[in-house]
Design a protein around this motif. Sequence first.
Motif, PDB file in Angstrom:
ATOM      1  N   ARG A 111       0.827  -1.215   0.000  1.00  0.00           N
ATOM      2  CA  ARG A 111       0.000   0.000   0.000  1.00  0.00           C
ATOM      3  C   ARG A 111       0.859   1.261   0.000  1.00  0.00           C
ATOM      4  NH1 ARG A 111      -5.645  -1.010   1.986  1.00  0.00           N
ATOM      5  NH2 ARG A 111      -5.851  -3.275   2.112  1.00  0.00           N
ATOM      6  N   LEU A 112       1.995   1.216   0.664  1.00  0.00           N
ATOM      7  CA  LEU A 112       2.865   2.392   0.677  1.00  0.00           C
ATOM      8  C   LEU A 112       3.354   2.752  -0.722  1.00  0.00           C
ATOM      9  CD1 LEU A 112       5.007   1.791   3.889  1.00  0.00           C
ATOM     10  CD2 LEU A 112       3.292   3.575   3.513  1.00  0.00           C
ATOM     11  N   LEU A 113       3.518   1.745  -1.580  1.00  0.00           N
ATOM     12  CA  LEU A 113       3.923   2.030  -2.956  1.00  0.00           C
ATOM     13  C   LEU A 113       2.921   2.950  -3.643  1.00  0.00           C
ATOM     14  CD1 LEU A 113       5.051  -1.539  -4.132  1.00  0.00           C
ATOM     15  CD2 LEU A 113       6.429   0.263  -3.067  1.00  0.00           C
ATOM     16  N   ARG A 119      -1.053   6.933  -6.432  1.00  0.00           N
ATOM     17  CA  ARG A 119      -2.013   6.177  -7.228  1.00  0.00           C
ATOM     18  C   ARG A 119      -3.066   5.581  -6.312  1.00  0.00           C
ATOM     19  NH1 ARG A 119       2.250   2.969 -11.228  1.00  0.00           N
ATOM     20  NH2 ARG A 119       3.147   4.843 -12.154  1.00  0.00           N
ATOM     21  N   PRO A 120      -4.292   5.445  -6.785  1.00  0.00           N
ATOM     22  CA  PRO A 120      -5.367   4.920  -5.933  1.00  0.00           C
ATOM     23  C   PRO A 120      -5.215   3.422  -5.714  1.00  0.00           C
ATOM     24  CG  PRO A 120      -6.173   5.261  -8.155  1.00  0.00           C
ATOM     25  CD  PRO A 120      -4.781   5.833  -8.124  1.00  0.00           C
ATOM     26  N   PHE A 121      -5.477   2.994  -4.490  1.00  0.00           N
ATOM     27  CA  PHE A 121      -5.451   1.563  -4.175  1.00  0.00           C
ATOM     28  C   PHE A 121      -6.862   1.030  -4.428  1.00  0.00           C
ATOM     29  CE2 PHE A 121      -5.432  -2.213  -1.468  1.00  0.00           C
ATOM     30  CZ  PHE A 121      -4.205  -2.763  -1.778  1.00  0.00           C
ATOM     31  N   VAL A 122      -7.085   0.458  -5.582  1.00  0.00           N
ATOM     32  CA  VAL A 122      -8.442   0.107  -6.022  1.00  0.00           C
ATOM     33  C   VAL A 122      -8.827  -1.334  -5.663  1.00  0.00           C
ATOM     34  CG1 VAL A 122      -8.376   1.775  -7.898  1.00  0.00           C
ATOM     35  CG2 VAL A 122      -7.622  -0.583  -8.317  1.00  0.00           C
ATOM     36  N   ASP A 127      -9.084  -9.779  -0.854  1.00  0.00           N
ATOM     37  CA  ASP A 127      -7.923 -10.398  -1.482  1.00  0.00           C
ATOM     38  C   ASP A 127      -6.580  -9.938  -0.909  1.00  0.00           C
ATOM     39  OD1 ASP A 127      -7.330 -12.435  -3.433  1.00  0.00           O
ATOM     40  OD2 ASP A 127      -6.451 -10.873  -4.688  1.00  0.00           O
ATOM     41  N   PRO A 128      -6.358  -8.648  -0.646  1.00  0.00           N
ATOM     42  CA  PRO A 128      -5.066  -8.242  -0.084  1.00  0.00           C
ATOM     43  C   PRO A 128      -4.763  -8.932   1.251  1.00  0.00           C
ATOM     44  CG  PRO A 128      -6.199  -6.340  -0.958  1.00  0.00           C
ATOM     45  CD  PRO A 128      -7.179  -7.478  -0.993  1.00  0.00           C
ATOM     46  N   PHE A 129      -5.772  -9.060   2.120  1.00  0.00           N
ATOM     47  CA  PHE A 129      -5.557  -9.767   3.383  1.00  0.00           C
ATOM     48  C   PHE A 129      -5.234 -11.233   3.132  1.00  0.00           C
ATOM     49  CE2 PHE A 129      -7.455 -12.621   6.552  1.00  0.00           C
ATOM     50  CZ  PHE A 129      -6.653 -12.312   7.649  1.00  0.00           C
ATOM     51  N   PHE A 130      -5.998 -11.857   2.259  1.00  0.00           N
ATOM     52  CA  PHE A 130      -5.804 -13.277   1.967  1.00  0.00           C
ATOM     53  C   PHE A 130      -4.413 -13.528   1.397  1.00  0.00           C
ATOM     54  CE2 PHE A 130      -6.254 -17.070  -0.701  1.00  0.00           C
ATOM     55  CZ  PHE A 130      -6.817 -17.954   0.204  1.00  0.00           C
ATOM     56  N   ASN A 131      -3.986 -12.698   0.450  1.00  0.00           N
ATOM     57  CA  ASN A 131      -2.673 -12.862  -0.162  1.00  0.00           C
ATOM     58  C   ASN A 131      -1.556 -12.753   0.869  1.00  0.00           C
ATOM     59  OD1 ASN A 131      -3.688 -13.221  -2.755  1.00  0.00           O
ATOM     60  ND2 ASN A 131      -3.582 -11.046  -3.249  1.00  0.00           N
ATOM     61  N   ALA A 132      -1.671 -11.772   1.763  1.00  0.00           N
ATOM     62  CA  ALA A 132      -0.633 -11.580   2.781  1.00  0.00           C
ATOM     63  C   ALA A 132      -0.608 -12.754   3.757  1.00  0.00           C
ATOM     64  CB  ALA A 132      -0.859 -10.267   3.520  1.00  0.00           C
TER      65      ALA A 132
END
Length: 276
Positions: A111-113, A119-122, A127-132
């Motif tokens: 997210r920091l990127l 750029r918007p984090f869309v 999914d982001p939680f699951f991937n991590a």
Amino acid sequence: MLDRLLTVLRARFGTAPALTEAPRGIDVLADMANRRVIRRYSDKPVDPALLDTLCAVALSAPSKSDLQQGDIVIVSDKGQREKLEALLPDNPWVKAAPVFLVFCGNNRRHRLLFEWRKRPFVNDYLDPFFNAAVDAGIVLATFTAAADRVGLGSCPISAIRNHAAKVSDILGLPQHVFPVAALGVGWPSFEGVMSPRLGLDVTVHRDRYDERGLADKIAAYDKRREAVQPYRSQRYVEKFGESAEYGWSEDKARQYSVPERADFGAFVRSKGFKLE
């Protein structure tokens, strides 16, 4: 070596694949199949450089889309360890482990990127939680396998998620970083315990999911496991009474008959994740 591998697999699963030729690395496969849970350790310390090396090997594991969302916290400060150990009263063996690690999922860097590049984090949903979480799990599994290879013993500690918010505060985890599991590590003081697993005909599927005969297969597994690794005690006897036949299926049914980590979803949301 082929005989050893097949013998270990039969001990683990009750059956073994019809392997007739030894593949490359069969000694490693046999050792991995023979993995033991280790909760008792010698007093011999673990070289910090070896520990760092094992972390590096673990972090060499596959990562979803090269996002690299698995982190390892090495807890060596006595005060920090005591705080975490106090949260694990049902795991007294943890205090004897020379090494205590916490494996975390980290979606913060990703997210920091977006913040840095404006750029918007869309993709702000489950999914982001699951991937991590999956990345952290892969790193944990790889560390465990690497530790086994050098002769160390280990045992994962999922109970840290019983107090995820407190663990997060103790470790200073920022938003979008969360604990997945801990790991006790040390030089074994005994050979460990092999836990028989469900039969391969239960957990390996061909082309489509198949649970034909599942109840009978699990009943057979209960008996097979009881023969070599009976439970020393029964869960929640005050609620369910003593069972004449107490196998894996009864133990697991009892274990999750009592609410566990009911607040974990709220904790994950408090770390900034949307789980839709």
